[in-house]
Design a protein around this motif. Structure first.
Motif, PDB file in Angstrom:
ATOM      1  N   UNK A   1      -2.421  -1.205   7.925  1.00 33.98           N
ATOM      2  CA  UNK A   1      -3.665  -0.454   7.858  1.00 33.98           C
ATOM      3  C   UNK A   1      -4.485  -0.866   6.638  1.00 33.98           C
TER       4      UNK A   1
ATOM      5  N   UNK B   1       0.838  -1.199   0.000  1.00 38.57           N
ATOM      6  CA  UNK B   1       0.000   0.000   0.000  1.00 38.57           C
ATOM      7  C   UNK B   1       0.877   1.254   0.000  1.00 38.57           C
TER       8      UNK B   1
ATOM      9  N   UNK C   1       5.183   1.884   8.817  1.00 39.92           N
ATOM     10  CA  UNK C   1       4.245   2.120   9.909  1.00 39.92           C
ATOM     11  C   UNK C   1       2.786   2.019   9.465  1.00 39.92           C
ATOM     12  N   UNK C   2       2.569   2.058   8.133  1.00 40.34           N
ATOM     13  CA  UNK C   2       1.210   1.926   7.619  1.00 40.34           C
ATOM     14  C   UNK C   2       0.938   0.511   7.096  1.00 40.34           C
TER      15      UNK C   2
END
Lengths: 144, 170
Positions: free
Chosen positions: A144, A134, A140-141
């Motif tokens: 999600x 993504x 850190x994403x």
């Protein structure tokens, strides 16, 4: 993080990438694995070019470019093709993350160059059997 | 091209939260590059607020297009779902919500067939990828620039795996 610090970190990453790709290429049979061998050579060439560009960028800011270490730790098991691919994939992921921080710490044409380097690394991940993410370079994403 | 309802305050607030999170992860103020100090925050004077709105609108348009193509042409449903998931994740990272407002998107685009639709998606996604690069460069905040650059790289990856034609894998 200043632009100079981010450039130096990127340069250190490229020094490591050039070294590791050299080792990965040496472990790969051009006869038995021609496609992988070509991909490693192309990546090696690209990282050398990025390293040289970063060296000039640091010099342009009046600083001494970070030197390469005498050697870098190599992942184990490189006699296996899959281990070589995995090492290359991890290397590109690391470079993408490093360039993402350079994007954050730079501006103008230097930032545009960093975005290009980030994108190149992200696309090269796919060559080494990575799957699309993504947000390449922004772990850190990831969940999600 | 239709535009959905604007929700500027929500986006700004969410962006401020997202960027604060990024700054904490970095352990430094990423918005303060030595070349262009930002001094940004989630305030009315936020120089990046309009930019964020443009990016969210772009994501909503892309989402509407890939949803329409995926629902109309079953043969393209898998790659369109992947693109839709990408845009939803990007919207979530940027604005805190992955759903576009109802009525947003490219309602007037005519799709002659799956090949035409795929071509339109490829062109539109490529355009978005280049725009994200430009928006990353234009961002005052280093953290926002980083996020937009990573979004651009994500779209670039999807363009590599997007089928070249209907019935082909790449």
């Amino acid at each position: 993080v200043t632009t100079l610090e981010a450039l130096q970190r990127s340069l250190e990453a490229e020094h490591a990438a050039v070294y590791v790709y050299g080792a990965l290429g040496a472990q790969t049979s051009r006869t038995a694995e021609p496609a992988l061998s070509d991909a490693l050579l192309a990546a090696y060439t690209e990282h050398r070019a990025r390293r040289d560009q970063l060296t000039r960028a640091v010099s342009d800011l009046g600083a001494q470019p970070a030197a390469a270490a005498p050697a870098y730790a190599l992942p184990g098991g490189l006699v296996r093709v899959e281990a070589v691919r995995r090492a290359a994939l991890e290397l590109e992921r690391g470079c993408a993350a490093t360039y993402a921080w350079l994007v954050a710490s730079s501006a103008g044409t230097r930032r545009r160059w960093a975005v290009s380097a980030l994108t190149d690394a992200a696309v090269r991940e796919l060559v080494f059997r990575g799957t699309p993410e993504m947000l390449p370079g922004a772990d850190e994403f990831a969940d999600r | 091209v239709l535009s959905g309802p604007r929700s500027v305050p929500t986006r700004r607030t969410a962006l401020g939260g997202a960027l604060l999170g990024l700054g904490a992860l970095a352990g430094c103020d990423l918005g303060s590059s030595s070349e262009r100090p930002s001094g940004r925050g989630a305030s009315a004077a936020d120089p990046d607020a309009a930019l964020v709105d443009r990016v969210v609108d772009e994501l909503d348009e892309l989402t509407a297009l890939v949803r329409r193509v995926g629902s109309r042409f079953e043969v393209l449903s898998v790659p369109m779902t992947a693109l839709g998931s990408l845009h939803a994740a990007h919207r979530r990272a940027l604005a805190g919500a992955d759903e576009a407002p109802a009525g947003t998107g490219t309602a007037t685009v005519r799709l002659a067939g799956p090949a035409d639709a795929l071509g339109r998606v490829r062109v539109r996604e490529g355009q978005a990828q280049r725009r994200l690069v430009d928006w990353s460069v234009a961002a005052e905040s280093g953290a926002l620039a980083r996020l937009l650059a990573c979004m651009s790289a994500g779209v670039a990856q999807q363009l590599v795996v997007l089928p070249r034609g209907v019935g082909t894998r790449r």
